[in-house]
Design a protein around this motif. Structure first.
Motif, PDB file in Angstrom:
ATOM      1  N   ILE A   5       0.860  -1.184   0.000  1.00  0.00           N
ATOM      2  CA  ILE A   5       0.000   0.000   0.000  1.00  0.00           C
ATOM      3  C   ILE A   5       0.896   1.233   0.000  1.00  0.00           C
ATOM      4  O   ILE A   5       1.745   1.387   0.870  1.00  0.00           O
ATOM      5  N   SER A   6       0.683   2.083  -0.969  1.00  0.00           N
ATOM      6  CA  SER A   6       1.517   3.285  -1.067  1.00  0.00           C
ATOM      7  C   SER A   6       1.183   4.256   0.066  1.00  0.00           C
ATOM      8  O   SER A   6       0.106   4.215   0.665  1.00  0.00           O
ATOM      9  N   PHE A   7       2.117   5.146   0.344  1.00  0.00           N
ATOM     10  CA  PHE A   7       1.902   6.173   1.356  1.00  0.00           C
ATOM     11  C   PHE A   7       0.672   7.012   1.005  1.00  0.00           C
ATOM     12  O   PHE A   7      -0.152   7.326   1.863  1.00  0.00           O
ATOM     13  N   GLU A   8       0.524   7.349  -0.256  1.00  0.00           N
ATOM     14  CA  GLU A   8      -0.608   8.156  -0.690  1.00  0.00           C
ATOM     15  C   GLU A   8      -1.927   7.440  -0.419  1.00  0.00           C
ATOM     16  O   GLU A   8      -2.901   8.053   0.018  1.00  0.00           O
ATOM     17  N   ASP A   9      -1.973   6.118  -0.684  1.00  0.00           N
ATOM     18  CA  ASP A   9      -3.195   5.357  -0.414  1.00  0.00           C
ATOM     19  C   ASP A   9      -3.482   5.292   1.079  1.00  0.00           C
ATOM     20  O   ASP A   9      -4.635   5.349   1.505  1.00  0.00           O
ATOM     21  N   ARG A  10      -2.433   5.159   1.894  1.00  0.00           N
ATOM     22  CA  ARG A  10      -2.631   5.178   3.347  1.00  0.00           C
ATOM     23  C   ARG A  10      -3.170   6.524   3.804  1.00  0.00           C
ATOM     24  O   ARG A  10      -4.038   6.602   4.664  1.00  0.00           O
ATOM     25  N   MET A  11      -2.646   7.600   3.224  1.00  0.00           N
ATOM     26  CA  MET A  11      -3.096   8.931   3.607  1.00  0.00           C
ATOM     27  C   MET A  11      -4.545   9.185   3.213  1.00  0.00           C
ATOM     28  O   MET A  11      -5.223  10.005   3.822  1.00  0.00           O
TER      29      MET A  11
END
Length: 95
Positions: A5-11
């Motif tokens: 999971i990318s950082f952007e998706d987590r955010m």
């Protein structure tokens, strides 16, 4: 837990209900005497930015409220940290 999971998706799973009162304040006069500026690299949200005059610019609006900056700061009084006012702050929606 977050593999793949990318950082952007987590955010995308985090909301910030920003209060009017900053829950963290930074005394840039004290920061100017700091030789490490450890808060810059330690903040997981990357909210501390060094300024050209040796101070620190801080934006509390997207803070995760983890307290890392307060714990790692080696200059007494440079960072004041409290919890956000009731009902405000970071909101984790998933995970």
């Amino acid at each position: 837990m977050y593999r793949g999971i990318s950082f952007e998706d987590r955010m995308d799973t985090v909301d910030f209900d920003v209060g009017e009162r900053a829950h963290i304040t930074v005394d840039t006069d004290i920061c100017r005497s700091c030789t490490t500026q450890a808060c810059v690299s330690a903040c997981p949200a990357k909210l501390f930015v060094p300024t050209g005059d040796g101070g620190i610019l801080f934006n509390y609006e997207q803070c995760f409220e983890c307290g890392t900056c307060y714990q790692i700061c080696n200059n007494a009084g440079a960072i004041s940290w409290t919890y956000p006012d009731g009902g405000h702050g970071v909101v984790f929606r998933e995970g």
